[in-house]
Design a protein around this motif. Structure first.
Motif, PDB file in Angstrom:
ATOM      1  N   ASP A  63       5.764   2.092   7.539  1.00 11.16           N
ATOM      2  CA  ASP A  63       5.839   2.354   8.979  1.00 11.16           C
ATOM      3  C   ASP A  63       4.516   2.822   9.554  1.00 11.16           C
ATOM      4  OD1 ASP A  63       8.850   2.079   9.513  1.00 11.16           O
ATOM      5  OD2 ASP A  63       8.795   3.446   7.801  1.00 11.16           O
ATOM      6  N   GLY A  64       3.628   3.270   8.679  1.00 14.10           N
ATOM      7  CA  GLY A  64       2.339   3.762   9.140  1.00 14.10           C
ATOM      8  C   GLY A  64       1.528   4.293   7.983  1.00 14.10           C
ATOM      9  N   VAL A  65       0.434   4.948   8.310  1.00 17.41           N
ATOM     10  CA  VAL A  65      -0.455   5.457   7.269  1.00 17.41           C
ATOM     11  C   VAL A  65      -0.914   6.872   7.580  1.00 17.41           C
ATOM     12  CG1 VAL A  65      -1.350   3.225   6.484  1.00 17.41           C
ATOM     13  CG2 VAL A  65      -2.455   4.397   8.408  1.00 17.41           C
ATOM     14  N   VAL A  66      -1.415   7.514   6.524  1.00 18.90           N
ATOM     15  CA  VAL A  66      -2.082   8.800   6.648  1.00 18.90           C
ATOM     16  C   VAL A  66      -3.570   8.539   6.521  1.00 18.90           C
ATOM     17  CG1 VAL A  66      -2.320  11.139   5.730  1.00 18.90           C
ATOM     18  CG2 VAL A  66      -0.122   9.931   5.540  1.00 18.90           C
ATOM     19  N   SER A  67      -4.328   9.001   7.489  1.00 20.44           N
ATOM     20  CA  SER A  67      -5.781   8.822   7.452  1.00 20.44           C
ATOM     21  C   SER A  67      -6.427   9.943   8.232  1.00 20.44           C
ATOM     22  CB  SER A  67      -6.184   7.481   8.069  1.00 20.44           C
ATOM     23  OG  SER A  67      -6.105   7.540   9.486  1.00 20.44           O
TER      24      SER A  67
ATOM     25  N   GLU B 108     -14.015   0.934   5.722  1.00 23.29           N
ATOM     26  CA  GLU B 108     -13.611  -0.376   5.202  1.00 23.29           C
ATOM     27  C   GLU B 108     -12.420  -0.262   4.266  1.00 23.29           C
ATOM     28  OE1 GLU B 108     -17.693  -2.978   4.975  1.00 23.29           O
ATOM     29  OE2 GLU B 108     -17.559  -1.210   3.676  1.00 23.29           O
ATOM     30  N   ASN B 109     -12.402   0.772   3.438  1.00 22.36           N
ATOM     31  CA  ASN B 109     -11.290   0.965   2.516  1.00 22.36           C
ATOM     32  C   ASN B 109     -10.022   1.399   3.239  1.00 22.36           C
ATOM     33  OD1 ASN B 109     -11.953   0.658  -0.533  1.00 22.36           O
ATOM     34  ND2 ASN B 109     -13.794   1.570   0.348  1.00 22.36           N
ATOM     35  N   VAL B 110     -10.160   2.220   4.259  1.00 22.19           N
ATOM     36  CA  VAL B 110      -8.999   2.622   5.053  1.00 22.19           C
ATOM     37  C   VAL B 110      -8.367   1.402   5.710  1.00 22.19           C
ATOM     38  CG1 VAL B 110      -8.266   3.855   7.130  1.00 22.19           C
ATOM     39  CG2 VAL B 110      -9.704   5.000   5.456  1.00 22.19           C
ATOM     40  N   ILE B 111      -9.184   0.544   6.295  1.00 26.05           N
ATOM     41  CA  ILE B 111      -8.669  -0.681   6.921  1.00 26.05           C
ATOM     42  C   ILE B 111      -7.949  -1.542   5.893  1.00 26.05           C
ATOM     43  CG2 ILE B 111      -9.323  -2.861   8.033  1.00 26.05           C
ATOM     44  CD1 ILE B 111     -11.662  -1.313   9.330  1.00 26.05           C
ATOM     45  N   ARG B 112      -8.552  -1.694   4.723  1.00 24.21           N
ATOM     46  CA  ARG B 112      -7.959  -2.505   3.654  1.00 24.21           C
ATOM     47  C   ARG B 112      -6.588  -1.972   3.248  1.00 24.21           C
ATOM     48  NH1 ARG B 112     -11.653  -2.018  -1.094  1.00 24.21           N
ATOM     49  NH2 ARG B 112     -13.016  -3.242   0.261  1.00 24.21           N
ATOM     50  N   PHE B 113      -6.512  -0.656   3.027  1.00 29.33           N
ATOM     51  CA  PHE B 113      -5.250  -0.065   2.582  1.00 29.33           C
ATOM     52  C   PHE B 113      -4.207  -0.037   3.701  1.00 29.33           C
ATOM     53  CE2 PHE B 113      -7.907   2.197  -0.747  1.00 29.33           C
ATOM     54  CZ  PHE B 113      -7.429   1.420  -1.797  1.00 29.33           C
ATOM     55  N   ALA B 114      -4.643   0.164   4.929  1.00 32.67           N
ATOM     56  CA  ALA B 114      -3.710   0.168   6.054  1.00 32.67           C
ATOM     57  C   ALA B 114      -3.088  -1.213   6.238  1.00 32.67           C
ATOM     58  CB  ALA B 114      -4.421   0.602   7.332  1.00 32.67           C
TER      59      ALA B 114
ATOM     60  N   VAL C 264      -0.645   6.761   2.180  1.00 37.44           N
ATOM     61  CA  VAL C 264      -1.921   7.474   2.212  1.00 37.44           C
ATOM     62  C   VAL C 264      -3.047   6.486   1.953  1.00 37.44           C
ATOM     63  CG1 VAL C 264      -3.300   9.285   1.138  1.00 37.44           C
ATOM     64  CG2 VAL C 264      -0.831   9.598   1.416  1.00 37.44           C
ATOM     65  N   THR C 265      -4.034   6.461   2.818  1.00 33.60           N
ATOM     66  CA  THR C 265      -5.162   5.529   2.664  1.00 33.60           C
ATOM     67  C   THR C 265      -6.227   6.190   1.784  1.00 33.60           C
ATOM     68  OG1 THR C 265      -6.070   6.321   4.783  1.00 33.60           O
ATOM     69  CG2 THR C 265      -4.727   4.297   4.814  1.00 33.60           C
ATOM     70  N   ILE C 266      -7.147   6.907   2.400  1.00 33.83           N
ATOM     71  CA  ILE C 266      -8.184   7.633   1.665  1.00 33.83           C
ATOM     72  C   ILE C 266      -8.053   9.112   2.006  1.00 33.83           C
ATOM     73  CG2 ILE C 266     -10.660   7.964   1.314  1.00 33.83           C
ATOM     74  CD1 ILE C 266      -9.664   5.301   0.261  1.00 33.83           C
ATOM     75  N   LEU C 267      -7.949   9.963   0.991  1.00 34.43           N
ATOM     76  CA  LEU C 267      -7.797  11.396   1.232  1.00 34.43           C
ATOM     77  C   LEU C 267      -8.958  11.934   2.064  1.00 34.43           C
ATOM     78  CD1 LEU C 267      -6.709  12.471  -2.360  1.00 34.43           C
ATOM     79  CD2 LEU C 267      -5.226  12.236  -0.359  1.00 34.43           C
ATOM     80  N   THR C 268      -8.647  12.890   2.950  1.00 32.81           N
ATOM     81  CA  THR C 268      -9.697  13.424   3.823  1.00 32.81           C
ATOM     82  C   THR C 268     -10.698  14.289   3.076  1.00 32.81           C
ATOM     83  OG1 THR C 268      -8.179  15.210   4.471  1.00 32.81           O
ATOM     84  CG2 THR C 268      -8.346  13.316   5.941  1.00 32.81           C
TER      85      THR C 268
END
Length: 229
Positions: A148-152, A133-139, A110-114
């Motif tokens: 295997d992937g992310v939630v965004s 920017e934070n989503v990219i960083r966490f991904a 999970v990156t940043i909660l919606t």
């Protein structure tokens, strides 16, 4: 590509009634904390008996060894996907993946909660940079750690794919049909928009579960998702 129906019900009794009354046997489903903490692993076995693909959304976040051991137990459930919080750090994500070794369960971070926006990130969490920017960083962190992937949200999918590659999976909640309410989510989109932006999987909750005709709403989501109509 799959659309997971979020089973945001407090008990198996209500969940089973919803699935049977609306002829949703075998559709992909998301089981979150509310239902899993009440019913435990038995809920997974019951759903698997009716051939439901399962996204187990528990968002594990603890010290690496604890997450590793928890994932070893989850691996035995043979769900399709499970989540951990990317903010837990690279070692925690790595240990989560190691805990799933030998299973086919995919690890999604999970990156940043919606439900969060720039204001929450800056004023409450003290994170520098905006949501994207934070989503990219966490991904990027999640990929390095073996996820295997992310939630965004849908809106970050293109930049995630750009930085992490098209084969890095993206599952997106916050999906609403055009005539559905926004509720407590800030970064939402329609199934058609999600397809356009490159989402691999969708999670749809209240647009289906609170609809007057949930089966018809599910079919509409699938139509928009598959055909952009």
């Amino acid at each position: 590509m799959s659309v997971f129906v979020a089973l945001d019900f407090p008990t198996w009794t209500e969940t089973e009634r919803f699935l049977k009354d609306n002829d949703l046997a075998g559709v992909p489903v998301k089981v979150g904390m509310e239902l899993f903490y009440r019913e435990g692993p038995a809920i997974i076995e019951k759903l698997k008996a009716d051939n439901h693909p399962i996204f187990l959304d528990l968002k594990l976040h603890d010290i690496p060894n604890t997450v590793h051991q928890a994932m070893k137990n989850i691996a035995s459930l043979n769900v399709d996907m499970v989540t951990t919080h990317a903010i837990g750090g690279k070692e925690m994500i790595y240990q989560a993946k190691q805990g799933l070794a030998g299973s086919s369960t995919k690890l999604m971070a999970v990156t940043i909660l919606t439900s969060m926006d720039d204001n929450v990130l800056e004023r409450e969490l003290g994170l520098s940079g905006d949501v994207e920017e934070n989503v990219i960083r966490f991904a990027a962190l999640a990929k390095e750690a073996g996820a295997d992937g992310v939630v965004s949200s849908v809106h970050e999918v293109p930049v995630i794919k750009k930085h992490c590659g098209d084969d890095f999976l993206s599952i997106t909640p916050g999906i609403r049909l055009a005539d559905s309410s926004q509720d407590d989510q800030k970064r939402i989109a329609t199934p058609e928009k999600a397809k356009e932006l490159g989402s691999d999987f969708l999670v749809v909750g209240r647009s289906i579960t609170k609809a007057e005709n949930p089966r018809k709403a599910y079919e509409q989501v699938m139509k928009e998702w598959q055909h952009g109509e």
